[in-house]
Design a protein around this motif. Structure first.
Motif, PDB file in Angstrom:
ATOM      1  N   MET A 193       0.835  -1.205   0.000  1.00  0.00           N
ATOM      2  CA  MET A 193       0.000   0.000   0.000  1.00  0.00           C
ATOM      3  C   MET A 193       0.869   1.255   0.000  1.00  0.00           C
ATOM      4  N   LEU A 194       0.469   2.214  -0.827  1.00  0.00           N
ATOM      5  CA  LEU A 194       1.134   3.506  -0.928  1.00  0.00           C
ATOM      6  C   LEU A 194       0.147   4.591  -0.515  1.00  0.00           C
ATOM      7  N   VAL A 195       0.528   5.400   0.463  1.00  0.00           N
ATOM      8  CA  VAL A 195      -0.294   6.529   0.888  1.00  0.00           C
ATOM      9  C   VAL A 195       0.423   7.816   0.486  1.00  0.00           C
ATOM     10  N   TYR A 196      -0.325   8.696  -0.182  1.00  0.00           N
ATOM     11  CA  TYR A 196       0.189   9.983  -0.652  1.00  0.00           C
ATOM     12  C   TYR A 196      -0.556  11.082   0.101  1.00  0.00           C
ATOM     13  N   PRO A 211      -9.903   3.109  -0.798  1.00  0.00           N
ATOM     14  CA  PRO A 211     -10.355   4.122   0.165  1.00  0.00           C
ATOM     15  C   PRO A 211      -9.255   4.481   1.154  1.00  0.00           C
ATOM     16  N   ALA A 212      -9.033   5.780   1.347  1.00  0.00           N
ATOM     17  CA  ALA A 212      -8.033   6.261   2.303  1.00  0.00           C
ATOM     18  C   ALA A 212      -8.662   6.273   3.695  1.00  0.00           C
ATOM     19  N   ALA A 213      -9.006   5.090   4.174  1.00  0.00           N
ATOM     20  CA  ALA A 213      -9.757   4.944   5.422  1.00  0.00           C
ATOM     21  C   ALA A 213      -8.872   5.213   6.640  1.00  0.00           C
ATOM     22  N   PRO A 214      -9.452   5.720   7.737  1.00  0.00           N
ATOM     23  CA  PRO A 214     -10.865   6.071   7.919  1.00  0.00           C
ATOM     24  C   PRO A 214     -11.197   7.384   7.217  1.00  0.00           C
ATOM     25  N   LEU A 215     -12.343   7.408   6.561  1.00  0.00           N
ATOM     26  CA  LEU A 215     -12.736   8.554   5.748  1.00  0.00           C
ATOM     27  C   LEU A 215     -13.400   9.610   6.621  1.00  0.00           C
ATOM     28  N   GLU A 218     -14.093   7.512  -7.518  1.00  0.00           N
ATOM     29  CA  GLU A 218     -12.703   7.815  -7.171  1.00  0.00           C
ATOM     30  C   GLU A 218     -12.628   8.989  -6.205  1.00  0.00           C
ATOM     31  N   ARG A 219     -13.475   9.991  -6.411  1.00  0.00           N
ATOM     32  CA  ARG A 219     -13.506  11.136  -5.498  1.00  0.00           C
ATOM     33  C   ARG A 219     -13.859  10.711  -4.081  1.00  0.00           C
ATOM     34  N   LEU A 220     -14.701   9.683  -3.962  1.00  0.00           N
ATOM     35  CA  LEU A 220     -15.114   9.204  -2.646  1.00  0.00           C
ATOM     36  C   LEU A 220     -14.013   8.415  -1.934  1.00  0.00           C
ATOM     37  N   MET A 221     -13.009   7.970  -2.669  1.00  0.00           N
ATOM     38  CA  MET A 221     -11.936   7.193  -2.058  1.00  0.00           C
ATOM     39  C   MET A 221     -10.824   8.052  -1.490  1.00  0.00           C
ATOM     40  N   VAL A 222     -10.705   9.299  -1.965  1.00  0.00           N
ATOM     41  CA  VAL A 222      -9.678  10.192  -1.443  1.00  0.00           C
ATOM     42  C   VAL A 222     -10.288  11.069  -0.357  1.00  0.00           C
ATOM     43  N   GLN A 223      -9.432  11.802   0.345  1.00  0.00           N
ATOM     44  CA  GLN A 223      -9.912  12.705   1.390  1.00  0.00           C
ATOM     45  C   GLN A 223      -9.324  14.091   1.193  1.00  0.00           C
ATOM     46  N   ARG A 224     -10.203  15.082   1.259  1.00  0.00           N
ATOM     47  CA  ARG A 224      -9.778  16.482   1.201  1.00  0.00           C
ATOM     48  C   ARG A 224     -10.348  17.186   2.430  1.00  0.00           C
ATOM     49  N   PHE A 225      -9.452  17.790   3.220  1.00  0.00           N
ATOM     50  CA  PHE A 225      -9.872  18.492   4.436  1.00  0.00           C
ATOM     51  C   PHE A 225      -9.879  19.988   4.196  1.00  0.00           C
ATOM     52  N   ASN A 258     -12.898  22.290  10.475  1.00  0.00           N
ATOM     53  CA  ASN A 258     -12.111  23.289  11.190  1.00  0.00           C
ATOM     54  C   ASN A 258     -10.673  22.812  11.361  1.00  0.00           C
ATOM     55  N   SER A 259     -10.019  22.574  10.240  1.00  0.00           N
ATOM     56  CA  SER A 259      -8.636  22.102  10.259  1.00  0.00           C
ATOM     57  C   SER A 259      -7.869  22.813   9.160  1.00  0.00           C
ATOM     58  N   ILE A 260      -6.573  22.577   9.109  1.00  0.00           N
ATOM     59  CA  ILE A 260      -5.827  23.071   7.957  1.00  0.00           C
ATOM     60  C   ILE A 260      -6.276  22.287   6.724  1.00  0.00           C
ATOM     61  N   GLY A 261      -5.952  22.794   5.555  1.00  0.00           N
ATOM     62  CA  GLY A 261      -6.290  22.078   4.330  1.00  0.00           C
ATOM     63  C   GLY A 261      -5.242  21.024   4.014  1.00  0.00           C
ATOM     64  N   PHE A 262      -5.664  19.790   3.881  1.00  0.00           N
ATOM     65  CA  PHE A 262      -4.731  18.763   3.428  1.00  0.00           C
ATOM     66  C   PHE A 262      -5.473  17.662   2.686  1.00  0.00           C
ATOM     67  N   PHE A 263      -4.718  16.718   2.132  1.00  0.00           N
ATOM     68  CA  PHE A 263      -5.263  15.759   1.173  1.00  0.00           C
ATOM     69  C   PHE A 263      -4.596  14.406   1.387  1.00  0.00           C
ATOM     70  N   ILE A 264      -5.375  13.332   1.232  1.00  0.00           N
ATOM     71  CA  ILE A 264      -4.847  11.986   1.387  1.00  0.00           C
ATOM     72  C   ILE A 264      -5.425  11.077   0.284  1.00  0.00           C
ATOM     73  N   ALA A 265      -4.561  10.268  -0.318  1.00  0.00           N
ATOM     74  CA  ALA A 265      -4.989   9.246  -1.275  1.00  0.00           C
ATOM     75  C   ALA A 265      -4.202   7.965  -1.004  1.00  0.00           C
ATOM     76  N   ALA A 266      -4.849   6.815  -1.183  1.00  0.00           N
ATOM     77  CA  ALA A 266      -4.199   5.530  -0.915  1.00  0.00           C
ATOM     78  C   ALA A 266      -4.312   4.639  -2.152  1.00  0.00           C
ATOM     79  N   PHE A 267      -3.258   3.873  -2.402  1.00  0.00           N
ATOM     80  CA  PHE A 267      -3.187   2.996  -3.576  1.00  0.00           C
ATOM     81  C   PHE A 267      -2.706   1.609  -3.152  1.00  0.00           C
ATOM     82  N   ARG A 268      -3.140   0.609  -3.909  1.00  0.00           N
ATOM     83  CA  ARG A 268      -2.630  -0.744  -3.770  1.00  0.00           C
ATOM     84  C   ARG A 268      -1.891  -1.104  -5.054  1.00  0.00           C
ATOM     85  N   LYS A 269      -0.703  -1.737  -4.927  1.00  0.00           N
ATOM     86  CA  LYS A 269       0.045  -2.186  -6.094  1.00  0.00           C
ATOM     87  C   LYS A 269      -0.365  -3.612  -6.404  1.00  0.00           C
ATOM     88  N   VAL A 270      -0.888  -3.828  -7.600  1.00  0.00           N
ATOM     89  CA  VAL A 270      -1.451  -5.142  -7.958  1.00  0.00           C
ATOM     90  C   VAL A 270      -0.704  -5.753  -9.128  1.00  0.00           C
TER      91      VAL A 270
END
Length: 211
Positions: A126-129, A157-161, A176-183, A199-211
Motif C-alpha cells: 500500500m502507498l499513501v500519498y 479508500p483512504a480509510a478512515p474517511l 474515485e472522489r469518494l476514495m480520497v480525502q480532502r480536508f 475546522n482544520s488546515i487544508g490537506f489531502f490523502i490518497a491511498a493505492f494498492r500495487k497489484v
C-alpha cells in the motif's frame, strides 16, 4: 519518504506498538537529526532514519545491507508525505507570494517522488500519498496522473474517511472522489463532513494498492 520532522513516523511507530520496521528518509542532516530527536522524545526505537534523496531511494544496482538505495519491490507500505506548496496552512493563505512557476515545480517534484515510491513498493503493498495543500494539480491531479501512468496501481479508500471527497471536475470519477480525502471548509453532497473536520488546515490523502 520526506519524513521530517517525524510526526507521522512516530505515529506509525505508536500504531504498531513500536514493533514495525520503519525506514525514514529525508535529504539533509538537519532534517534527519530532527526525526531522530523526535523518535527519542517519543520513546520510539523501531525507526531507522537516513539522509537520502527519496527520488533516488530505489536502484537495481548493489545495495547496502541496512539502508538506501533499496531494491525494487522492497517495502510492504510506503508513506509519501510529499513536499508541497503548503497552501492549506492558514497563514499562507492570508499572505502568499508564490509564483505560478513555483507552484508547477512542486507537481514535477511530487511525480518524481511518486515514481520512486511505486518502484520501491512490493506487489500487494500500500502507498499513501499526502499533502498539506489545496491545489487540484498537487492532489486530485496527481491521483489522475498516477492511475493513468501506472496500470499496476489501484486506488483504494483512504480509510478512515473523515474528510470530504475530492474536488469535482478534477478528472476523477465520483467513485474515485469518494476514495480520497480532502480536508477544508468546503462541503460536498457526495460525503458530508462533520464540522470538527472542517475546522482544520487544508490537506489531502490518497491511498493505492500495487497489484
Amino acid at each position: 519518504m520526506c519524513a521530517s520532522p517525524g510526526n507521522k513516523t512516530t505515529h506509525l511507530a505508536e500504531m504498531s506498538n513500536n514493533k514495525a520496521f520503519i525506514t525514514a528518509l529525508d535529504k539533509t542532516d538537519k532534517k534527519v537529526e530532527t526525526i531522530r530527536k523526535n523518535c527519542e522524545i517519543q520513546g520510539v526505537s523501531c525507526v531507522k532514519a537516513f539522509m537520502y534523496n527519496s527520488i533516488r531511494c530505489v536502484s537495481n544496482e548493489k545495495h547496502r545491507n541496512d539502508g538506501p538505495p533499496f531494491p525494487p519491490n522492497h517495502f510492504d507500505k510506503v508513506l509519501l508525505d510529499a513536499p508541497c506548496s503548503g497552501l492549506g496552512q492558514r497563514p499562507r493563505l492570508v499572505q502568499n507570494d508564490m509564483s505560478c512557476k513555483m507552484l508547477e515545480s512542486y507537481e514535477i517534484l511530487q511525480r518524481k517522488l511518486f515514481n520512486a515510491a511505486v518502484n520501491v513498493l512490493k506487489v500487494g503493498g500500500m502507498l499513501v500519498y499526502s499533502t498539506c495543500t489545496v491545489t487540484m494539480g498537487e492532489n486530485e491531479g496527481l491521483v489522475k496522473w498516477a492511475l493513468e501512468k501506472y496500470p499496476c496501481l489501484q486506488l483504494i479508500p483512504a480509510a478512515p474517511l473523515c474528510g470530504g471527497p475530492g474536488l469535482p471536475d478534477s478528472g476523477l470519477s465520483d467513485s474515485e472522489r469518494l476514495m480520497v480525502q480532502r480536508f477544508g471548509p468546503n462541503d460536498d453532497p457526495l460525503r458530508p463532513v462533520d464540522e470538527i473536520y472542517k475546522n482544520s488546515i487544508g490537506f489531502f490523502i490518497a491511498a493505492f494498492r500495487k497489484v
